[in-house]
Design a protein around this motif. Structure first.
Motif, PDB file in Angstrom:
ATOM      1  N   ARG A  77       0.828  -1.212   0.000  1.00  0.00           N
ATOM      2  CA  ARG A  77       0.000   0.000   0.000  1.00  0.00           C
ATOM      3  C   ARG A  77       0.858   1.256   0.000  1.00  0.00           C
ATOM      4  O   ARG A  77       0.491   2.263  -0.590  1.00  0.00           O
ATOM      5  N   GLN A  78       2.012   1.204   0.680  1.00  0.00           N
ATOM      6  CA  GLN A  78       2.908   2.360   0.752  1.00  0.00           C
ATOM      7  C   GLN A  78       3.930   2.378  -0.392  1.00  0.00           C
ATOM      8  O   GLN A  78       4.738   3.297  -0.472  1.00  0.00           O
ATOM      9  N   SER A  79       3.918   1.355  -1.251  1.00  0.00           N
ATOM     10  CA  SER A  79       4.887   1.220  -2.357  1.00  0.00           C
ATOM     11  C   SER A  79       6.322   1.264  -1.836  1.00  0.00           C
ATOM     12  O   SER A  79       7.178   1.966  -2.366  1.00  0.00           O
ATOM     13  N   VAL A  80       6.568   0.502  -0.775  1.00  0.00           N
ATOM     14  CA  VAL A  80       7.890   0.437  -0.160  1.00  0.00           C
ATOM     15  C   VAL A  80       8.497  -0.920  -0.493  1.00  0.00           C
ATOM     16  O   VAL A  80       7.897  -1.956  -0.231  1.00  0.00           O
ATOM     17  N   ASN A  81       9.684  -0.913  -1.062  1.00  0.00           N
ATOM     18  CA  ASN A  81      10.375  -2.139  -1.451  1.00  0.00           C
ATOM     19  C   ASN A  81      11.391  -2.518  -0.378  1.00  0.00           C
ATOM     20  O   ASN A  81      12.521  -2.053  -0.397  1.00  0.00           O
ATOM     21  N   VAL A  82      10.954  -3.347   0.562  1.00  0.00           N
ATOM     22  CA  VAL A  82      11.796  -3.797   1.662  1.00  0.00           C
ATOM     23  C   VAL A  82      12.306  -5.199   1.329  1.00  0.00           C
ATOM     24  O   VAL A  82      11.559  -6.029   0.810  1.00  0.00           O
ATOM     25  N   ALA A  83      13.572  -5.453   1.643  1.00  0.00           N
ATOM     26  CA  ALA A  83      14.141  -6.782   1.428  1.00  0.00           C
ATOM     27  C   ALA A  83      13.414  -7.794   2.306  1.00  0.00           C
ATOM     28  O   ALA A  83      13.246  -7.574   3.503  1.00  0.00           O
ATOM     29  N   LEU A  84      12.967  -8.891   1.696  1.00  0.00           N
ATOM     30  CA  LEU A  84      12.281  -9.949   2.433  1.00  0.00           C
ATOM     31  C   LEU A  84      13.262 -11.074   2.740  1.00  0.00           C
ATOM     32  O   LEU A  84      13.976 -11.541   1.860  1.00  0.00           O
ATOM     33  N   LYS A  85      13.290 -11.499   3.994  1.00  0.00           N
ATOM     34  CA  LYS A  85      14.182 -12.570   4.433  1.00  0.00           C
ATOM     35  C   LYS A  85      13.322 -13.722   4.944  1.00  0.00           C
ATOM     36  O   LYS A  85      12.561 -13.559   5.896  1.00  0.00           O
ATOM     37  N   ASP A  86      13.434 -14.871   4.292  1.00  0.00           N
ATOM     38  CA  ASP A  86      12.649 -16.051   4.653  1.00  0.00           C
ATOM     39  C   ASP A  86      13.295 -16.754   5.849  1.00  0.00           C
ATOM     40  O   ASP A  86      14.273 -17.474   5.701  1.00  0.00           O
ATOM     41  N   ALA A  87      12.728 -16.529   7.027  1.00  0.00           N
ATOM     42  CA  ALA A  87      13.295 -17.094   8.253  1.00  0.00           C
ATOM     43  C   ALA A  87      12.831 -18.526   8.506  1.00  0.00           C
ATOM     44  O   ALA A  87      13.277 -19.156   9.450  1.00  0.00           O
ATOM     45  N   LYS A  88      11.956 -19.033   7.658  1.00  0.00           N
ATOM     46  CA  LYS A  88      11.484 -20.405   7.832  1.00  0.00           C
ATOM     47  C   LYS A  88      12.345 -21.391   7.044  1.00  0.00           C
ATOM     48  O   LYS A  88      12.741 -22.427   7.563  1.00  0.00           O
TER      49      LYS A  88
END
Length: 119
Positions: free
Chosen positions: A61-72
Motif C-alpha cells: 500500500r505504501q509502495s515500499v520495497n523492503v528486502a524480504l528474508k525467509d526465516a522459515k
C-alpha cells in the motif's frame, strides 16, 4: 494439524493474491528516495504467516520495497534473526539507522512505522 496449517497457509496466500492492495503512485524521483530509505530495512518473515501477510500488504500500500528474508526455509536468515533480534519470531523488521540496528517484532508496530516513515 500440519495439513490444516498447510491448507490455511495456502488459502491465505491465494486470498492475498486475489485481493492485493494498490500501491501509492509517486513520481520517479520520489520513488527513488523511498527506495533508498527502504534499503536500510529488512523484513524477516514466513511466507504464509497471517501477520507477515499483513505487513507485506502495508508495504505494498505504501509502495515500499523492503528486502524480504525467509526465516522459515533459509537457515542463514533464521540465524540472523535469532542472533540479532534475540528470538525467532516473525514478522520482524530490522531497521538500520545511524549505525545502529533496531529489531521490531509486532506487526501492528511495523505497519505503524511504515505508515509514519513512508506515507
Amino acid at each position: 494439524m500440519k495439513v490444516i496449517r498447510w491448507l490455511l497457509g495456502k488459502l491465505i496466500l491465494v486470498l492475498n493474491a486475489v485481493f492485493s492492495p494498490k500501491g501509492i503512485k509517486r513520481n520517479p524521483q520520489d520513488q527513488r528516495q523511498v527506495d533508498e530509505k527502504a534499503r536500510s530495512l529488512a523484513l524477516y518473515q514466513f511466507e504464509a504467516c497471517p501477520f507477515c501477510v499483513k505487513v507485506r500488504r502495508a508495504m505494498k500500500r505504501q509502495s515500499v520495497n523492503v528486502a524480504l528474508k525467509d526465516a522459515k526455509n533459509n537457515p542463514q536468515h533464521r540465524a540472523e534473526l535469532e542472533q540479532g533480534g534475540g528470538r525467532i519470531k516473525v514478522p520482524c523488521l530490522r531497521i538500520e539507522k545511524n549505525g545502529q540496528t533496531q529489531w521490531m517484532y509486532e506487526s501492528s508496530d511495523i505497519v505503524a512505522y511504515l505508515e509514519k516513515e513512508f506515507a
